[in-house]
Write an enzyme that holds these catalytic residues in place. Structure first.
Site, PDB file in Angstrom:
ATOM      1  N   VAL A  93       0.818  -1.212   0.000  1.00 15.21           N
ATOM      2  CA  VAL A  93       0.000   0.000   0.000  1.00 15.21           C
ATOM      3  C   VAL A  93       0.854   1.266   0.000  1.00 15.21           C
ATOM      4  O   VAL A  93       0.318   2.371   0.101  1.00 15.21           O
ATOM      5  CB  VAL A  93      -0.983   0.032   1.191  1.00 15.21           C
ATOM      6  CG1 VAL A  93      -1.955  -1.114   1.119  1.00 15.21           C
ATOM      7  CG2 VAL A  93      -0.241   0.032   2.511  1.00 15.21           C
ATOM      8  N   GLU A  94       2.159   1.107  -0.152  1.00 20.88           N
ATOM      9  CA  GLU A  94       3.021   2.281  -0.239  1.00 20.88           C
ATOM     10  C   GLU A  94       3.605   2.379  -1.656  1.00 20.88           C
ATOM     11  O   GLU A  94       2.958   2.922  -2.543  1.00 20.88           O
ATOM     12  CB  GLU A  94       4.093   2.241   0.857  1.00 20.88           C
ATOM     13  CG  GLU A  94       3.488   2.373   2.259  1.00 20.88           C
ATOM     14  CD  GLU A  94       4.514   2.507   3.354  1.00 20.88           C
ATOM     15  OE1 GLU A  94       5.351   3.435   3.287  1.00 20.88           O
ATOM     16  OE2 GLU A  94       4.497   1.673   4.288  1.00 20.88           O
ATOM     17  N   MET A  95       4.785   1.788  -1.887  1.00 20.36           N
ATOM     18  CA  MET A  95       5.388   1.920  -3.213  1.00 20.36           C
ATOM     19  C   MET A  95       5.251   0.641  -4.049  1.00 20.36           C
ATOM     20  O   MET A  95       5.443   0.668  -5.266  1.00 20.36           O
ATOM     21  CB  MET A  95       6.845   2.356  -3.063  1.00 20.36           C
ATOM     22  CG  MET A  95       6.945   3.736  -2.392  1.00 20.36           C
ATOM     23  SD  MET A  95       8.625   4.252  -1.949  1.00 20.36           S
ATOM     24  CE  MET A  95       9.258   4.720  -3.552  1.00 20.36           C
TER      25      MET A  95
END
Length: 369
Positions: free
Chosen positions: A158-160
């Site tokens: 859910v980040e990069m």
């Protein structure tokens, strides 16, 4: 009769001296002028001679040490480019700097940050200033080293949401990195571990400038009382005294980082409700860790809201009032079976009472930080 009069005179003198001693030890009992004088006399001394701090504080307040790295380091220069490159994310939309902004002291003004595809996490992005002073990383301490912390977001879904293989492949094909990589690592191949190394060395340059508290401490340590009095006003000094004593902030927010580097339950776990987050427990599985989160640094605190691990708090006075009541103390649900564990608010948080004047002084001191 003479002996009785003498004895009475001695008792009156003793009582007077006792009252003077109590007044000197407790500025609350003095007039405003004498209280202020007491504060200045007490704090215009080296820190070991300051008034006794709250009982659970292992350290006092300290100025920051020098940064471990500088942007003159070729590896830091490479790390800076990596930190700001959105192509290290799966869809090319998010960089490390997207959630750790220079304008926000390497934090984020949003409640929670957005990753690839505008996916949202559930925790507020931790500030990265002075990150080299941490002993563990993230709110739950799931990374033990700065290298682990640097790489974690790159692969977090859910980040990069990228992979080590694709990141390294991108770097090998991108000529923009050729010169920087050569200067940093000579002929060493582009590897995932070197990406971590460069990002780490760049983040070690994130050092807060000296604030008025740092300058005050250094001045009193050097014996320059005039310089010390130029850093804090009387209200801020009163706030410093409350921070260290009655309010007990120093129990958890101490040292140069203004954090004890430990994990505590302040009662904000929202067990069984929306926003439930059991913090450190999700890493260790130890029931004693339920609801515990790493103590955040208070440097830049008034410029880095929203606050707390979930970013749900935007009013500092409300936070202070919560701590005045001994932290949040949610009740164990009646429906929870007796054998089931329930998060327990830290016993370091004990109720205290501030007057409006004291609360304002404490707020003014936090502004100094």
């Amino acid at each position: 009769m003479y002996k009785n009069a003498l004895r009475l005179g001695v008792m009156i003198l003793s009582l007077f001296l006792t009252m003077q001693s109590v007044a000197a030890a407790n500025p609350v009992n003095c007039s405003v002028k004498s209280k202020n004088q007491w504060l200045w006399n007490a704090y215009l001394q080296p820190t070991p001679n300051w008034p006794e701090r709250a009982e659970h504080a292992k350290e006092d307040l300290q100025p920051l040490p020098a940064a471990k790295s500088s942007l003159e380091n070729p590896k830091a220069k490479l790390g800076k480019k990596l930190f700001h490159d959105p192509n290290l994310s799966a869809d090319g939309s998010v960089s490390c700097a997207s959630c750790h902004k220079a304008s926000q002291h390497r934090g984020d003004e949003r409640t929670v940050s957005e990753g690839v595809g505008r996916a949202k996490g559930r925790r507020n992005a931790p500030m990265l200033m002075n990150v080299d002073l941490w002993q563990s990383f993230f709110w739950d301490g799931r990374a033990a080293t700065l290298q682990e912390q640097a790489l974690g977001p790159l692969t977090d879904p859910v980040e990069m949401a990228h992979t080590p293989e694709k990141v390294v492949s991108y770097l090998k094909q991108n000529e923009d990195y050729a010169s920087l990589w050569q200067q940093a690592y000579s002929d060493a191949p582009k590897t995932w571990s070197n990406v971590a190394d460069a990002l780490t060395i760049y983040q070690q340059t994130f050092r807060s400038p000296a604030n008025p508290l740092d300058k005050f401490i250094k001045a009193v340590e050097s014996g320059d009382k005039k310089a010390a009095k130029e850093q804090l006003n009387t209200q801020q000094l009163h706030g410093l005294h409350l921070y260290r004593t009655k309010a007990g902030c120093i129990n958890c927010h101490n040292g140069a980082l203004l954090s004890d580097n430990k994990f505590h339950n302040t009662g904000l776990h929202y067990f069984g409700r929306r926003f439930e987050d059991l913090g450190r427990y999700e890493v260790t599985g130890n029931v004693d860790d339920m609801g515990r989160f790493r103590t955040p640094s208070l440097r830049h605190v008034m410029e880095t809201k929203p606050w707390m691990h979930n970013g749900l708090f935007t009013q500092m006075e409300g936070i202070i009032r919560m701590y005045e009541h001994g932290g949040a103390r949610p009740k164990r649900p009646k429906s929870l079976a007796p054998e089931k564990a329930y998060p327990v608010t830290s016993n370091l948080l004990t109720p205290f009472e501030l007057s409006d004047e004291e609360r304002e002084a404490l707020m003014e001191f936090l502004e100094v930080l």
